[in-house]
Design an enzyme around this catalytic site. Structure first.
Site, PDB file in Angstrom:
ATOM      1  N   GLU A 149       0.931  -9.855 -18.007  1.00  0.00           N
ATOM      2  CA  GLU A 149       0.491  -8.881 -17.006  1.00  0.00           C
ATOM      3  C   GLU A 149      -0.136  -7.640 -17.617  1.00  0.00           C
ATOM      4  O   GLU A 149      -0.982  -7.011 -16.994  1.00  0.00           O
ATOM      5  CB  GLU A 149       1.600  -8.538 -16.003  1.00  0.00           C
ATOM      6  CG  GLU A 149       2.810  -7.843 -16.528  1.00  0.00           C
ATOM      7  CD  GLU A 149       3.831  -7.544 -15.398  1.00  0.00           C
ATOM      8  OE1 GLU A 149       4.995  -7.357 -15.733  1.00  0.00           O
ATOM      9  OE2 GLU A 149       3.459  -7.488 -14.214  1.00  0.00           O
ATOM     10  N   LYS A 167       5.592 -10.003 -19.609  1.00  0.00           N
ATOM     11  CA  LYS A 167       5.078  -8.655 -19.916  1.00  0.00           C
ATOM     12  C   LYS A 167       3.708  -8.766 -20.586  1.00  0.00           C
ATOM     13  O   LYS A 167       2.794  -8.017 -20.264  1.00  0.00           O
ATOM     14  CB  LYS A 167       6.031  -7.885 -20.854  1.00  0.00           C
ATOM     15  CG  LYS A 167       7.324  -7.419 -20.279  1.00  0.00           C
ATOM     16  CD  LYS A 167       7.220  -6.283 -19.289  1.00  0.00           C
ATOM     17  CE  LYS A 167       7.095  -6.776 -17.901  1.00  0.00           C
ATOM     18  NZ  LYS A 167       8.275  -7.007 -17.118  1.00  0.00           N
ATOM     19  N   ASN A 194       0.084  -0.331   6.274  1.00  0.00           N
ATOM     20  CA  ASN A 194       0.624  -1.121   5.167  1.00  0.00           C
ATOM     21  C   ASN A 194       1.228  -2.379   5.768  1.00  0.00           C
ATOM     22  O   ASN A 194       1.985  -2.283   6.732  1.00  0.00           O
ATOM     23  CB  ASN A 194       1.712  -0.316   4.439  1.00  0.00           C
ATOM     24  CG  ASN A 194       2.432  -1.127   3.386  1.00  0.00           C
ATOM     25  OD1 ASN A 194       1.894  -2.104   2.881  1.00  0.00           O
ATOM     26  ND2 ASN A 194       3.647  -0.731   3.044  1.00  0.00           N
ATOM     27  N   GLY A 195       0.893  -3.548   5.237  1.00  0.00           N
ATOM     28  CA  GLY A 195       1.463  -4.789   5.755  1.00  0.00           C
ATOM     29  C   GLY A 195       0.370  -5.712   6.257  1.00  0.00           C
ATOM     30  O   GLY A 195      -0.786  -5.594   5.841  1.00  0.00           O
ATOM     31  N   HIS A 253       9.671 -31.285 -27.245  1.00  0.00           N
ATOM     32  CA  HIS A 253       9.351 -32.234 -26.164  1.00  0.00           C
ATOM     33  C   HIS A 253       7.949 -32.007 -25.615  1.00  0.00           C
ATOM     34  O   HIS A 253       7.631 -32.470 -24.525  1.00  0.00           O
ATOM     35  CB  HIS A 253      10.396 -32.134 -25.046  1.00  0.00           C
ATOM     36  CG  HIS A 253      11.771 -32.471 -25.515  1.00  0.00           C
ATOM     37  ND1 HIS A 253      12.158 -33.758 -25.823  1.00  0.00           N
ATOM     38  CD2 HIS A 253      12.837 -31.675 -25.793  1.00  0.00           C
ATOM     39  CE1 HIS A 253      13.416 -33.742 -26.240  1.00  0.00           C
ATOM     40  NE2 HIS A 253      13.841 -32.491 -26.233  1.00  0.00           N
ATOM     41  N   LYS A 255       2.777  -2.876  -7.315  1.00  0.00           N
ATOM     42  CA  LYS A 255       4.190  -2.710  -7.658  1.00  0.00           C
ATOM     43  C   LYS A 255       5.104  -3.448  -6.677  1.00  0.00           C
ATOM     44  O   LYS A 255       6.040  -4.108  -7.094  1.00  0.00           O
ATOM     45  CB  LYS A 255       4.523  -1.214  -7.680  1.00  0.00           C
ATOM     46  CG  LYS A 255       5.927  -0.902  -8.126  1.00  0.00           C
ATOM     47  CD  LYS A 255       6.128  -1.234  -9.589  1.00  0.00           C
ATOM     48  CE  LYS A 255       7.541  -1.013 -10.059  1.00  0.00           C
ATOM     49  NZ  LYS A 255       7.786  -1.683 -11.352  1.00  0.00           N
ATOM     50  N   TRP A 301      -3.762  -1.977  -1.585  1.00  0.00           N
ATOM     51  CA  TRP A 301      -3.776  -3.218  -2.348  1.00  0.00           C
ATOM     52  C   TRP A 301      -4.273  -4.268  -1.358  1.00  0.00           C
ATOM     53  O   TRP A 301      -3.606  -4.573  -0.377  1.00  0.00           O
ATOM     54  CB  TRP A 301      -2.378  -3.550  -2.852  1.00  0.00           C
ATOM     55  CG  TRP A 301      -2.322  -4.723  -3.789  1.00  0.00           C
ATOM     56  CD1 TRP A 301      -2.522  -4.702  -5.142  1.00  0.00           C
ATOM     57  CD2 TRP A 301      -2.008  -6.084  -3.455  1.00  0.00           C
ATOM     58  NE1 TRP A 301      -2.367  -5.962  -5.654  1.00  0.00           N
ATOM     59  CE2 TRP A 301      -2.056  -6.828  -4.653  1.00  0.00           C
ATOM     60  CE3 TRP A 301      -1.714  -6.743  -2.266  1.00  0.00           C
ATOM     61  CZ2 TRP A 301      -1.810  -8.199  -4.689  1.00  0.00           C
ATOM     62  CZ3 TRP A 301      -1.465  -8.109  -2.301  1.00  0.00           C
ATOM     63  CH2 TRP A 301      -1.516  -8.820  -3.507  1.00  0.00           C
ATOM     64  N   ARG A 336       1.456   1.734  -6.035  1.00  0.00           N
ATOM     65  CA  ARG A 336       1.712   0.776  -4.955  1.00  0.00           C
ATOM     66  C   ARG A 336       0.478  -0.051  -4.606  1.00  0.00           C
ATOM     67  O   ARG A 336       0.570  -1.079  -3.923  1.00  0.00           O
ATOM     68  CB  ARG A 336       2.172   1.516  -3.694  1.00  0.00           C
ATOM     69  CG  ARG A 336       3.483   2.247  -3.862  1.00  0.00           C
ATOM     70  CD  ARG A 336       3.861   2.904  -2.554  1.00  0.00           C
ATOM     71  NE  ARG A 336       4.129   1.912  -1.538  1.00  0.00           N
ATOM     72  CZ  ARG A 336       5.318   1.382  -1.287  1.00  0.00           C
ATOM     73  NH1 ARG A 336       6.360   1.750  -1.991  1.00  0.00           N
ATOM     74  NH2 ARG A 336       5.475   0.478  -0.347  1.00  0.00           N
ATOM     75  N   GLU A 344      10.730 -13.199 -20.046  1.00  0.00           N
ATOM     76  CA  GLU A 344      10.377 -11.827 -19.689  1.00  0.00           C
ATOM     77  C   GLU A 344       9.335 -11.272 -20.682  1.00  0.00           C
ATOM     78  O   GLU A 344       8.382 -10.603 -20.271  1.00  0.00           O
ATOM     79  CB  GLU A 344      11.656 -10.966 -19.673  1.00  0.00           C
ATOM     80  CG  GLU A 344      11.482  -9.502 -19.363  1.00  0.00           C
ATOM     81  CD  GLU A 344      10.876  -9.195 -17.983  1.00  0.00           C
ATOM     82  OE1 GLU A 344      10.733 -10.109 -17.163  1.00  0.00           O
ATOM     83  OE2 GLU A 344      10.520  -8.021 -17.767  1.00  0.00           O
ATOM     84  N   CYS A 391       0.855  -1.178   0.000  1.00  0.00           N
ATOM     85  CA  CYS A 391       0.000   0.000   0.000  1.00  0.00           C
ATOM     86  C   CYS A 391       0.895   1.233   0.000  1.00  0.00           C
ATOM     87  O   CYS A 391       2.066   1.155   0.316  1.00  0.00           O
ATOM     88  CB  CYS A 391      -0.885   0.015   1.236  1.00  0.00           C
ATOM     89  SG  CYS A 391      -1.815  -1.500   1.424  1.00  0.00           S
TER      90      CYS A 391
HETATM   91  O1  M6R Z   1      10.386  -5.209  -6.443  1.00  0.00           O
HETATM   92  P1  M6R Z   1      10.822  -6.543  -6.960  1.00  0.00           P
HETATM   93  O2  M6R Z   1      11.861  -6.420  -8.026  1.00  0.00           O
HETATM   94  O3  M6R Z   1      11.272  -7.474  -5.864  1.00  0.00           O
HETATM   95  O4  M6R Z   1       9.532  -7.185  -7.600  1.00  0.00           O
HETATM   96  C1  M6R Z   1       9.564  -8.485  -8.099  1.00  0.00           C
HETATM   97  C2  M6R Z   1       8.358  -8.793  -8.955  1.00  0.00           C
HETATM   98  O5  M6R Z   1       7.183  -8.651  -8.196  1.00  0.00           O
HETATM   99  C3  M6R Z   1       8.283  -7.883 -10.185  1.00  0.00           C
HETATM  100  O6  M6R Z   1       9.417  -7.992 -10.968  1.00  0.00           O
HETATM  101  C4  M6R Z   1       7.037  -8.246 -11.039  1.00  0.00           C
HETATM  102  O7  M6R Z   1       7.182  -9.522 -11.557  1.00  0.00           O
HETATM  103  C5  M6R Z   1       6.833  -7.225 -12.144  1.00  0.00           C
HETATM  104  N1  M6R Z   1       5.487  -6.744 -12.122  1.00  0.00           N
HETATM  105  C6  M6R Z   1       7.080  -7.765 -13.491  1.00  0.00           C
HETATM  106  O8  M6R Z   1       6.856  -6.815 -14.491  1.00  0.00           O
END
Ligand code: M6R
Length: 620
Positions: A495, A492, A103-104, A511, A615, A77, A27, A488, A2
């Site tokens: 998400e 992308k 937060n937490g 395979h 995030k 969040w 966040r 990667e 958050c």
């Molecule tokens: O803050 P971090 O690098 O530890 O976050 C790790 C993942 O949550 C982050 O890379 C996530 O997979 C991204 N949304 C990918 O685009």
């Protein structure tokens, strides 16, 4: 997870807090709220959904009804409780005198909730957070701490288990905020006659660049002209002062449609700034080092722990370190690491990679590694965050603030930083000659200019995305260092566009996954340099033919001058020539554009805030 803002000063708290929430919305964005204290009264407003809903609600009530220069705000969040108006923060106490944002996770909230209910206090939400507001009101009303805001806040904090940042406001003390933190971030912003609290510096970057990071189990008492840091037992504590080295423009869109597109375009600077200062007088250096060359020399195995994109960057660390240092590197998704009892000892280096430095899975992996005697080196983009704080050494990436939830510039900066770690190890263990290290570093330093020229592929990639039309599923293939790039690219797309996508090592296709290939299925293939391991290149050319023969449409990413792939590419995206190990720093860029454009066509209007994501993920 958050975003939190706290303010005590001479400006109006409501507009200031709203602005701060706008900058921290990345966040968490499933509800938001603000409380303002004035004249021994607290006025609070909150709404489910995006910040716009809160703004509309404030406009309905009238902003003039939220007068006051002490304010707390929150963007959420959801963890405990659905994203509803009731579950949004701030939470008020039963007597209307206390407002809190959190937060937490308060892990022992269930017994605390029962205790409060036994006293006849009715819960207004499904959250774990609300208990803190009632506990504070009770502590302030009765017993040893009665009438003492600070003592009451300390008493409550000492009863909580879990990870939390909590901001408390009390109507009887409208000139102060008391906040406590354990394992989630909280930074103090030190202004002129005004003080701020933020989950990150984006909350107050507009007003001050002077910040103080709080330690574990620290409390801060914030007033207009000063602040005091304490331990949970009330004894004095010290924070760590630092100066923020980026400005407001870095936290705004700067003419781009989205933060993500801006951040893709910032990648040359992110890589350049990350590399800067780590190679002088023929030597590679890390940042804050409690690891000597002797320590590094002693290391005989490396574990990489990370999540999501950071994990993909870690796969590249494995390729680089094994190739340059000749020691085994294991890589583990951080959430799995401590549960399978990995074999670690004092000769193990754990490389913990995290943009935010807050990711709970990675943080717990770091703690486990340290408890087993391993050395931990963090690669992190966020000064003052928990993961570097708990590590033996840190190498900061200098990507600047990454607001888009999908990682772009932080990912490339992580790859560059991981390579610096590889070179530092090679140097300490003598597995590369100084002139070889110099040459590798030089080729890294050439990358920012190459990314710069590659950004021009944006239009071509947009056209390809449009020609693809409706996409239901998409595959990404790579070999060698192209495999993490494929992963990667698939992440992308998932998400941002909410489309099923998978990355595979191209050789693995036969395979099983080849059964997925059907007419017109789009398949992205990341082709290794023909100047590298030639066998790898020719193998992937065969792989492309295999999928083309089964009807797939191929989007091929290949180096300039690689003519062998031309006959088999429906679309060919060229990337500049570079040594094989550096290729991921280039090949990733078109895949970022591709995902952003497909998402746009799928009607995902806000690629900065994909659904269900946040995030920083501060829960396990
Ligand atoms: O803050 P971090 O690098 O530890 O976050 C790790 C993942 O949550 C982050 O890379 C996530 O997979 C991204 N949304 C990918 O685009």
């Amino acid at each position: 997870m958050c975003g939190i803002i706290g303010y005590v000063g001479n400006r109006q708290g409501m507009p200031l807090a709203l602005d701060a929430l706008r900058r921290m919305e990345y966040r968490g964005y499933d509800s938001a709220g603000i409380a303002v204290a004035d004249n021994h009264q607290i006025n609070s407003v909150k709404r489910a959904g995006k910040l716009r809903n809160l703004e509309d609600r404030i406009a309905e009530i009238g902003e003039e009804n939220f007068h006051g220069s002490t304010a707390i705000g929150h963007t959420r969040w959801a963890t405990h409780g659905r994203p509803t108006n009731e579950n949004a923060h701030p939470h008020m106490s039963f007597d209307g005198k206390v407002a809190i944002v959190h937060n937490g996770i308060i892990e022992n909230f269930a017994p605390l909730r029962e205790e409060l209910q036994r006293k006849g206090i009715e819960m207004m939400s499904e959250t774990d957070s609300e208990v803190a507001a009632h506990l504070l009101a009770l502590a302030y009303q009765e017993g040893e701490t009665a009438g003492n805001f600070q003592a009451s806040a300390l008493a409550v904090l000492n009863r909580l288990e879990g990870a939390f940042t909590l901001l408390f406001m009390h109507a009887d003390h409208p000139d102060q905020i008391i906040a406590g933190r354990r394992s989630t971030p909280l930074i103090v912003g030190v202004g002129d006659n005004e003080m701020f609290l933020g989950s990150d510096v984006a909350a107050f970057i507009e007003y001050t660049k002077n910040a103080v990071e709080l330690g574990q189990d620290n409390v801060v008492v914030l007033r207009q002209h000063d602040f005091e840091i304490l331990n949970f037992d009330g004894s004095p504590a010290q924070g760590r002062a630092f100066t923020i080295d980026w400005d407001l423009a870095a936290a705004e869109k700067g003419g781009f449609d989205s933060f993500m597109l801006k951040e893709i375009h910032e990648q040359p600077a992110a890589v350049r700034d990350t590399l800067a200062g780590h190679y002088h007088n023929g030597r590679v250096t890390l940042d804050e080092q409690n690891l000597s060359d002797e320590d590094l020399k002693y290391i005989d195995q490396v574990f990489v722990v990370a999540c999501g994109s950071a994990y993909h960057s870690g796969l590249l660390a494995k390729y680089a370190i094994e190739h340059w240092v000749r020691i085994p590197v294991q890589i583990e998704v951080a959430s799995e690491f401590r549960y399978r009892d990995p074999v670690l000892d004092e000769r193990t280096l754990v490389l913990a990679i995290s943009q935010s430095g807050e990711t709970a899975d990675t943080l717990e992996a770091v703690r486990h590694a340290k408890s087993q005697g391993a050395k931990v080196l963090a690669v992190c983009n966020t000064n003052g965050s928990q993961i570097p704080r708990e590590s033996d050494a840190v190498l900061y990436t200098h990507a600047g603030p990454e607001i888009g939830v999908a990682s772009t510039k932080a990912f490339l900066a992580q790859v560059a930083a991981n390579y610096i770690v590889g070179l530092a190890l090679a140097q300490a263990k003598g597995t590369k000659y100084p002139d070889e290290i110099a040459e590798i570093y030089r080729s890294l330093e050439e990358i920012p200019a190459k990314i710069e020229s590659l950004l021009a592929c944006e239009d071509q990639v947009t056209d390809i995305a449009q020609l693809l039309g409706a996409v239901r599923t998409m595959l990404f293939l790579g070999r060698g260092v192209g495999y993490p790039v494929a992963l990667e690219g698939a992440l992308k797309l998932k998400e941002l566009a909410y489309i099923h996508a998978e990355g595979f090592p191209a050789g693995e296709l036969k395979h099983g996954p080849i059964a997925l290939i059907e007419d017109d299925l789009p398949v992205v293939v990341v082709v290794p340099s023909p100047r590298g391991v030639t066998l790898l290149h020719s193998k992937i050319v065969s792989n492309i033919q295999e999928i083309r023969a089964r009807g797939a449409k191929t989007i091929v990413i290949a180096e300039e001058g690689d003519t062998a792939v031309e006959p088999y590419a429906n679309w060919l995206i060229r990337i500049p020539e570079t040594p094989s190990m550096m290729q991921p720093l280039l090949a990733t860029v078109p895949l970022q554009f591709l995902a952003a454009e497909i998402a746009r066509q799928c009607g995902n209007e806000d690629i900065d805030k994909p659904r269900n994501l946040a995030k920083s993920v501060t829960v396990e």
